[in-house]
Scaffold this motif. Structure first.
Motif, PDB file in Angstrom:
ATOM      1  N   SER A 111       0.912   8.316  -3.614  1.00  0.00           N
ATOM      2  CA  SER A 111       1.690   9.382  -4.224  1.00  0.00           C
ATOM      3  C   SER A 111       1.808  10.589  -3.303  1.00  0.00           C
ATOM      4  CB  SER A 111       1.047   9.812  -5.550  1.00  0.00           C
ATOM      5  OG  SER A 111       1.696  10.947  -6.086  1.00  0.00           O
ATOM      6  N   GLU A 112       0.664  11.022  -2.727  1.00  0.00           N
ATOM      7  CA  GLU A 112       0.681  12.209  -1.868  1.00  0.00           C
ATOM      8  C   GLU A 112      -0.480  12.138  -0.876  1.00  0.00           C
ATOM      9  OE1 GLU A 112      -0.009  17.048  -2.291  1.00  0.00           O
ATOM     10  OE2 GLU A 112       0.971  15.964  -3.944  1.00  0.00           O
ATOM     11  N   ILE A 113      -0.232  12.641   0.338  1.00  0.00           N
ATOM     12  CA  ILE A 113      -1.266  12.706   1.367  1.00  0.00           C
ATOM     13  C   ILE A 113      -1.483  14.174   1.714  1.00  0.00           C
ATOM     14  CG2 ILE A 113      -1.950  12.004   3.688  1.00  0.00           C
ATOM     15  CD1 ILE A 113       0.003   9.656   3.438  1.00  0.00           C
TER      16      ILE A 113
ATOM     17  N   GLU B  25      -8.187   8.218  -5.934  1.00  0.00           N
ATOM     18  CA  GLU B  25      -8.050   9.090  -4.772  1.00  0.00           C
ATOM     19  C   GLU B  25      -8.791   8.464  -3.602  1.00  0.00           C
ATOM     20  OE1 GLU B  25      -9.122  13.164  -5.652  1.00  0.00           O
ATOM     21  OE2 GLU B  25      -8.514  12.901  -7.756  1.00  0.00           O
ATOM     22  N   VAL B  26      -8.364   8.840  -2.389  1.00  0.00           N
ATOM     23  CA  VAL B  26      -8.964   8.254  -1.187  1.00  0.00           C
ATOM     24  C   VAL B  26      -9.194   9.357  -0.158  1.00  0.00           C
ATOM     25  CG1 VAL B  26      -8.702   6.594   0.700  1.00  0.00           C
ATOM     26  CG2 VAL B  26      -7.779   6.060  -1.566  1.00  0.00           C
ATOM     27  N   LEU B  27     -10.377   9.358   0.469  1.00  0.00           N
ATOM     28  CA  LEU B  27     -10.647  10.194   1.633  1.00  0.00           C
ATOM     29  C   LEU B  27     -10.627   9.292   2.859  1.00  0.00           C
ATOM     30  CD1 LEU B  27     -13.569  12.585   0.570  1.00  0.00           C
ATOM     31  CD2 LEU B  27     -11.194  13.209   1.054  1.00  0.00           C
ATOM     32  N   ALA B  28      -9.875   9.694   3.883  1.00  0.00           N
ATOM     33  CA  ALA B  28      -9.778   8.854   5.079  1.00  0.00           C
ATOM     34  C   ALA B  28      -9.554   9.726   6.305  1.00  0.00           C
ATOM     35  CB  ALA B  28      -8.646   7.837   4.935  1.00  0.00           C
TER      36      ALA B  28
ATOM     37  N   VAL C 139       0.838  -1.205   0.000  1.00  0.00           N
ATOM     38  CA  VAL C 139       0.000   0.000   0.000  1.00  0.00           C
ATOM     39  C   VAL C 139       0.872   1.254   0.000  1.00  0.00           C
ATOM     40  CG1 VAL C 139      -1.767   1.277   1.258  1.00  0.00           C
ATOM     41  CG2 VAL C 139      -1.871  -1.215   1.154  1.00  0.00           C
ATOM     42  N   LYS C 140       1.958   1.221   0.741  1.00  0.00           N
ATOM     43  CA  LYS C 140       2.863   2.381   0.778  1.00  0.00           C
ATOM     44  C   LYS C 140       3.343   2.748  -0.622  1.00  0.00           C
ATOM     45  CE  LYS C 140       4.822   1.759   5.431  1.00  0.00           C
ATOM     46  NZ  LYS C 140       6.063   1.498   6.178  1.00  0.00           N
ATOM     47  N   LEU C 141       3.664   1.736  -1.420  1.00  0.00           N
ATOM     48  CA  LEU C 141       4.179   1.986  -2.766  1.00  0.00           C
ATOM     49  C   LEU C 141       3.123   2.589  -3.686  1.00  0.00           C
ATOM     50  CD1 LEU C 141       6.292  -1.277  -3.294  1.00  0.00           C
ATOM     51  CD2 LEU C 141       7.141   1.033  -2.822  1.00  0.00           C
TER      52      LEU C 141
ATOM     53  N   MET D 299      -3.342   8.444  -5.198  1.00  0.00           N
ATOM     54  CA  MET D 299      -2.678   7.164  -5.429  1.00  0.00           C
ATOM     55  C   MET D 299      -1.952   7.162  -6.775  1.00  0.00           C
ATOM     56  SD  MET D 299      -3.701   5.943  -2.585  1.00  0.00           S
ATOM     57  CE  MET D 299      -3.120   4.243  -2.652  1.00  0.00           C
ATOM     58  N   ASN D 300      -0.911   6.355  -6.872  1.00  0.00           N
ATOM     59  CA  ASN D 300      -0.132   6.259  -8.109  1.00  0.00           C
ATOM     60  C   ASN D 300      -0.913   5.600  -9.246  1.00  0.00           C
ATOM     61  OD1 ASN D 300       2.305   7.474  -7.213  1.00  0.00           O
ATOM     62  ND2 ASN D 300       2.835   5.598  -6.103  1.00  0.00           N
TER      63      ASN D 300
END
Length: 271
Positions: free
Chosen positions: A191-193, A214-217, A186-188, A209-210
């Protein structure tokens, strides 16, 4: 007449005679006193010669243990130079070590010690760089203790996360801890937080994400929910969009007709 002579002889003072042993002891004490005086004299001369010689001065100072911190920065902050008094520097070592740590934020520990007769070495331990903060197309190091360095560095080429919108404080410390609990896979993919800090949720992050998603958390549950990300991607069969993991696990496709308002949500996994 004889009795008078005997009485006179008895009245004469008698002189004591020292034994050879006592004389020998006195001679020994005199010799020891002279040896002590001579020894103190010669030691004083040797000490004086030492402090007048170059051996009482620092010949050189080296830095060991640095990986990211520049050796020159350590030397400059130590304010120690060749030619300085060796012992004055040594007795002020704690002050010097504190100065190095205070002026170099990435130095977690500095230890000054001897290296040879009149050389010093500074042993350095560093805080690890665990992320980078991006702002106005510039990058700054974020250390494992949550400190953001002011120095601008080139765009990182490592797999460490890129953060934006964060400042030093609780939110940054929490996301660093949560990120460390992510699976390597998951780390790989991250791209940006980006830190959102909105009124509804002061711990909300937007993750880019690469793979184009995109993710909202929410930061407190970040690692727990993000570790399911590969399964969620497989569940939507390669479709791109926004995964909303703040309160549950929902997917909003990019091509949805109502993308900016009330978008159609597909529940992927239960809370």
């Amino acid at each position: 007449m004889k009795k008078s002579e005997e009485k006179l002889n008895n009245d004469e003072p008698q002189t004591s005679v020292e034994s050879p042993f006592i004389k020998q002891e006195k001679s020994k004490n005199i010799i020891l006193k002279w040896l002590l005086i001579v020894s103190v004299f010669f030691i004083s001369i040797l000490v004086s010669l030492y402090f007048l010689s170059s051996y009482s001065l620092i010949n050189g100072i080296a830095v060991e243990g640095t990986n990211e911190v520049y050796d020159q920065n350590v030397l400059e902050s130590s304010e120690v130079s060749p030619g300085d008094s060796l012992w004055r520097t040594y007795f002020n070592k704690r002050e010097i070590e504190n100065r190095i740590e205070e002026q170099n934020k990435q130095v977690s520990s500095a230890q000054l010690g001897f290296s040879g007769i009149n050389n010093f070495v500074v042993q350095i331990e560093e805080y690890e760089t665990v992320a980078y903060l991006t702002q106005d197309n510039q990058y700054k190091k974020i250390l494992e203790n949550g400190t953001i360095l002011e120095e601008v560095v080139p765009r990182p080429s490592t797999n460490q996360p890129i953060l934006s919108g964060f400042t030093e404080g609780t939110a940054l410390e929490l996301i660093l801890r949560e990120y460390s609990h992510l699976n390597e896979q998951v780390k790989l993919l991250i791209s940006e937080i980006e830190y959102q800090d909105n009124e509804r949720n002061s711990m909300l992050v937007h993750v880019y994400m690469n793979d184009g998603n995109e993710v909202l958390a929410s930061i407190p549950s970040f690692s727990e929910r993000m570790n399911y990300y590969p399964e969620m991607v497989r569940a939507v069969d390669g479709e791109k969009g926004l995964f909303d993991l703040e309160a549950g696990a929902y997917f909003i496709p990019y091509d949805s007709e109502e993308e900016s308002e009330e978008l159609e949500e597909s529940n992927i996994i239960d809370d």
